[in-house]
Design a protein around this motif. Structure first.
Motif, mmCIF file in Angstrom:
data_model
loop_
_atom_site.group_PDB
_atom_site.id
_atom_site.type_symbol
_atom_site.label_atom_id
_atom_site.label_comp_id
_atom_site.label_asym_id
_atom_site.label_seq_id
_atom_site.Cartn_x
_atom_site.Cartn_y
_atom_site.Cartn_z
ATOM 1 N N ARG A 10 14.837 -6.023 4.425
ATOM 2 C CA ARG A 10 14.922 -6.963 5.457
ATOM 3 C C ARG A 10 15.482 -8.212 4.495
ATOM 4 N N HIS A 11 14.761 -8.457 3.356
ATOM 5 C CA HIS A 11 14.828 -9.834 2.777
ATOM 6 C C HIS A 11 16.518 -9.563 1.936
ATOM 7 N N LEU A 12 16.922 -8.513 1.730
ATOM 8 C CA LEU A 12 18.325 -8.311 1.143
ATOM 9 C C LEU A 12 19.366 -8.530 2.302
ATOM 10 N N LYS A 13 19.002 -8.100 3.617
ATOM 11 C CA LYS A 13 20.025 -8.229 4.613
ATOM 12 C C LYS A 13 20.087 -9.877 4.875
ATOM 13 N N ALA A 14 18.757 -10.558 5.007
ATOM 14 C CA ALA A 14 18.662 -11.917 5.203
ATOM 15 C C ALA A 14 19.489 -12.640 4.111
ATOM 16 N N LEU A 15 19.509 -12.023 2.851
ATOM 17 C CA LEU A 15 20.153 -12.879 1.837
ATOM 18 C C LEU A 15 21.523 -12.863 2.040
ATOM 19 N N GLU A 16 22.071 -11.572 2.423
ATOM 20 C CA GLU A 16 23.583 -11.164 2.838
ATOM 21 C C GLU A 16 23.988 -11.866 3.963
ATOM 22 N N HIS A 17 22.990 -12.319 4.764
ATOM 23 C CA HIS A 17 23.378 -12.968 6.228
ATOM 24 C C HIS A 17 23.863 -14.401 5.939
ATOM 25 N N GLU A 18 22.939 -15.099 4.714
ATOM 26 C CA GLU A 18 23.189 -16.436 4.320
ATOM 27 C C GLU A 18 24.281 -16.569 3.494
ATOM 28 N N ASP A 52 0.828 -1.144 0.034
ATOM 29 C CA ASP A 52 -0.075 0.212 0.060
ATOM 30 C C ASP A 52 0.914 1.164 0.100
ATOM 31 N N LYS A 53 1.931 1.226 0.422
ATOM 32 C CA LYS A 53 3.079 2.151 0.353
ATOM 33 C C LYS A 53 4.321 2.054 -0.192
ATOM 34 N N LYS A 54 5.176 3.010 -0.657
ATOM 35 C CA LYS A 54 6.355 2.471 -1.161
ATOM 36 C C LYS A 54 7.484 2.272 -0.101
ATOM 37 N N LYS A 55 6.962 2.983 1.269
ATOM 38 C CA LYS A 55 7.966 2.565 2.364
ATOM 39 C C LYS A 55 8.043 1.267 2.762
ATOM 40 N N ASN A 56 6.750 0.602 2.572
ATOM 41 C CA ASN A 56 6.442 -0.703 3.090
ATOM 42 C C ASN A 56 7.159 -1.613 2.163
ATOM 43 N N ALA A 57 7.055 -1.305 0.901
ATOM 44 C CA ALA A 57 7.986 -2.282 -0.059
ATOM 45 C C ALA A 57 9.543 -2.154 0.170
ATOM 46 N N ALA A 58 9.936 -0.907 0.317
ATOM 47 C CA ALA A 58 11.341 -0.551 0.638
ATOM 48 C C ALA A 58 11.783 -1.358 1.843
ATOM 49 N N GLN A 59 10.931 -1.444 2.929
ATOM 50 C CA GLN A 59 11.466 -2.038 4.138
ATOM 51 C C GLN A 59 11.556 -3.494 4.049
#
Length: 163
Positions: free
Chosen positions: A42-50, A31-38
């Motif tokens: 989060r998913h990019l950081k998780a992929l980085e962690h993996e 519903d908001k661009k901010k939600n999509a960016a968050q």
């Protein structure tokens, strides 16, 4: 998210660039661009962690630039050669997309019908009681179809990211 990133075929990317692609492909999910960016962050950081992606050091104050790790590049190439696209997954995605198209068409038909009833009441207010139950039913059906569209769009996103 991993499969979505792979489908973009980018060598390097930022949260902003991936958010832009995500909103272009799945605008109804956020519903908001901010939600999509968050969500992307989060998913990019998780992929980085993996260890699937790595962040590149950038200038201070600038966006974090991510790229694929060397291990991930090798694993992805091997998996693509061995696996190829799954016929079952393609059929599943086709069925979901077909349901979305059908429910959207029904929803639009119901919306048009509700507008016709509303128009009739404006032209002939004395007959509002005759139309009220029909109007209410079509509005309820429109809401039901919208719910089905949203549900199948969510499933589509989930299954597409698994591929």
């Amino acid at each position: 998210m991993h499969n979505f990133l792979l489908s973009l075929q980018l060598k390097s990317f930022t949260v902003t660039s991936i958010t832009r692609h995500l909103l272009a492909a799945y605008s109804n999910e956020f519903d908001k661009k901010k939600n999509a960016a968050q969500y992307v962050y989060r998913h990019l950081k998780a992929l980085e962690h993996e260890g699937i992606i790595t962040s590149l050091s950038g200038e201070s104050g600038k966006a974090i630039v991510f790229s694929w790790s060397k291990k991930c590049d090798e694993d992805t190439e091997t998996q693509n050669v061995l696996r190829g696209p799954s016929k079952i997954n393609q059929e599943l995605l086709f069925k979901i997309k077909e349901k979305i198209r059908r429910y959207k068409a029904e929803m639009l038909t119901n919306m048009g019908e509700a507008e016709a009833y509303s128009e009739w009441v404006k032209e002939m207010p004395d007959f509002a009681e005759d139309v009220k139950s029909h109007y209410q039913y079509t509005r309820d059906q429109t809401k039901l179809m919208l719910g089905k569209v949203k549900a199948f769009e969510r499933l589509l996103v989930e299954y597409e990211t698994r591929q």
